[in-house]
Structures are given as C-alpha cells and as structure tokens.
Design an enzyme around this catalytic site. Structure first.
Site, PDB file in Angstrom:
ATOM      1  N   LYS A   7     -31.211 -46.008  41.621  1.00 14.48           N
ATOM      2  CA  LYS A   7     -32.381 -46.077  42.512  1.00 14.48           C
ATOM      3  C   LYS A   7     -33.557 -45.297  41.924  1.00 14.48           C
ATOM      4  CE  LYS A   7     -30.937 -48.786  45.729  1.00 14.48           C
ATOM      5  NZ  LYS A   7     -31.439 -50.154  45.747  1.00 14.48           N
ATOM      6  N   SER A  46     -34.493 -45.424  46.964  1.00 16.26           N
ATOM      7  CA  SER A  46     -33.741 -44.740  48.026  1.00 16.26           C
ATOM      8  C   SER A  46     -34.078 -43.258  48.018  1.00 16.26           C
ATOM      9  CB  SER A  46     -32.240 -44.914  47.783  1.00 16.26           C
ATOM     10  OG  SER A  46     -31.504 -44.063  48.633  1.00 16.26           O
ATOM     11  N   TYR A  83     -25.256 -44.763  41.907  1.00 16.78           N
ATOM     12  CA  TYR A  83     -26.263 -45.288  42.849  1.00 16.78           C
ATOM     13  C   TYR A  83     -27.592 -44.523  42.769  1.00 16.78           C
ATOM     14  CZ  TYR A  83     -28.444 -46.568  47.327  1.00 16.78           C
ATOM     15  OH  TYR A  83     -29.324 -47.010  48.285  1.00 16.78           O
TER      16      TYR A  83
END
Ligand SMILES: NC(=O)c1ccc[n+]([C@@H]2O[C@H](COP(=O)([O-])OP(=O)(O)OC[C@H]3O[C@@H](n4cnc5c(N)ncnc54)[C@H](OP(=O)(O)O)[C@@H]3O)[C@@H](O)[C@H]2O)c1
Length: 245
Positions: A153, A136, A149
């Site tokens: 990623k 991401s 998160y």
C-alpha cells in the site's frame, strides 16, 4: 467552479462489487456519473446494476491483468478512474507467511495500480481527468498480521505520486491522488483484520471515534473529485473525514 465535474462524466471503479468500491460506485452514480464497475465475480456486480440501473455497467474481469487495463481504458476513456481493487491478505504473523502469501497484495493491488496508472499516462486520459488509488492507513503504521500488505500500500502511494509528477512534467493535466483509509470493520477485508488484531492484543482494535464506512469512502471520493487544488497527492481518511498528508 469545481475542479472536476461528476455529472455526465464516465467513471471506472475497480473492485466495485463489494465494500469501499461498491460505496464509491454508488456515490458516483448518485452524483450523475456513468459508472463502469470491474470485479472478477459477476454476481454481485449484476446485483449492483439492478440497484443502480442504467447508469452502471458491469464488467467481469481481473483488474490485475495488463490487457484488461489497456482494453478498458481504450473502450471507456474514463474521466474519473478509481483504482480500488485489492486482495485480502492472510491474517498471520510474519513467520507463518510464505513468500506467496506475503507478496499477494503486490501481485494484485500494486500490479493493478501499476498497469492502470501506466495506461492512463500513455493513453493519455483527457486533461482534467482524475485517477484515485486506494492505499491504506497501514502504509503509515505497518500491519504486522498481513505480510507484505503495508509495504504494497505504501508502494501504491509512491506510484501515484510519481504519476502525478509525470503528468505535471508532460503537461497532461491528469490529477493523481491516493487515499489512505483507516482500518474499519465495515467491509469483509477490514472486519477480518479488526477481529485478528483484537484477538492478538486482547483489546478492541481500531482507532477511537467513528469508523470509516463504504458510504464515507464514496463521499470522500466525490470530495476529492470536486474539491479544489491539485497540490495534495495523498489524503488520510478516518471516520471524521479527509486529512491531507
Ligand atoms: N477495509 C479496510 O479497512 C481498508 C482500509 C484501508 C484500505 N483498504 C483498501 O481499500 C480497497 C477496498 O477494500 P475493501 O475492504 O472494500 O475490500 P473487499 O470488501 O474485500 O472488496 C474488494 C473488491 O475488490 C475486488 N477485487 C479483488 N481482486 C480483484 C481483481 N484481481 N480484479 C478485479 N477486482 C478484484 C473484489 O471483487 P472480486 O473478488 O469479485 O474480484 C471486491 O469487489 C482495497 O484496496 C483495500 O486494501 C481497505
């Protein structure tokens, strides 16, 4: 000659039922691949099977389960493997996360990328195969409302680069590439975060220019597969297209 052929190849896409995964499965099917789509909920997968017809096989399974990774790699021996499945983190500032909510994307996204990457190297997949992982843009900038998160990623980007190095060292001929899409309101996961960041900062969240779409991710994946050069192992994806990192 393209680096990898899509027509006639077997492609396996995790998280194929919604959002980016659905766009990727559709693009690969339209280019002539036999696509195996994995997600936990069979309903949306069966709808996609109705839409795409016989070129699509639906598999209801938890992609973060190590048995699933090994069994499906043995069963389908995909020449194109897209590791896209991901959990939606809770949109909250850090102090409102518990360890369980903070680590959710490590347990699902990273664990799944780890198991499937490991199985792809150990099988090994055929020379000329390609494994694409969904990292991401958050891995570059952080994402303060989604706990672990961004770190998860970033770990997927590193894991993919390590696998590329191992493939090279062992002469396996398997290409490993990570894709880092910019946050977009075009999927359930992205839409929740665009709304949360817009509410937090009081101005519209998301970069200038066109937003990334599931169709755009599908097109980017086909470009990564058919494009030349195993020399780049990570690409940023914005609405304007792919940019090597
Ligand atoms: N949207 C964005 O702005 C954005 C930006 C950068 C990166 N990404 C990444 O791109 C990927 C796709 O995002 P998206 O926005 O398309 O998400 P999404 O709309 O929430 O779709 C997620 C897909 O993954 C599947 N999935 C989740 N957990 C799974 C599991 N344990 N096993 C199998 N399948 C599972 C879901 O189906 P089931 O729930 O039925 O299993 C669904 O098909 C994710 O890795 C995400 O982190 C998204």
């Amino acid at each position: 000659m393209p680096e990898h052929q899509i027509a006639g190849a077997t492609a396996l896409v995790t998280g194929a039922s919604r959002g980016f995964g659905r766009g990727i499965a559709t693009a690969l099917s339209q280019q002539g691949a036999q696509v195996v789509g994995v997600a936990r909920d069979r309903g949306p997968l069966d709808e996609l099977r109705t839409e795409l017809g016989g070129s699509f096989t639906a598999v209801g399974a938890d992609a973060a389960d190590p048995d699933v990774a090994g069994k499906l790699i043995d069963a389908y021996r995909p020449a194109i493997l897209v590791l896209n499945a991901g959990a939606t983190p809770l949109p909250r500032p850090i102090q409102h996360h518990t360890w369980q909510t903070f680590s959710r994307n490590w347990e699902v996204d990273v664990q799944h990328a780890f198991h499937w990457t490991r199985e792809a190297l150990l099988a090994p997949l055929e020379p000329g195969s390609i494994v694409i992982t969904l990292s991401s843009g958050a891995a570059l900038r952080g994402s303060p409302l989604s706990g672990g998160y961004a770190g998860a990623k970033a770990a997927i980007r590193w894991l993919t680069a390590y696998a590329a190095e191992e493939s090279g060292r062992e002469g396996l001929g398997i290409r490993f590439v990570s894709l880092l899409p910019q946050l977009t309101p075009a999927t359930a996961l992205g839409g929740m975060y665009v709304a949360a960041y817009t509410a937090r900062q009081g101005t519209p969240a998301g970069g200038p220019g066109p937003a990334v779409t599931p169709e755009g991710v599908g097109q980017a994946v086909t470009e990564l597969i058919t494009g030349p050069g195993p020399d780049q192992d990570a690409y940023l994806l914005t609405g304007a297209g792919l940019r090597p990192l």
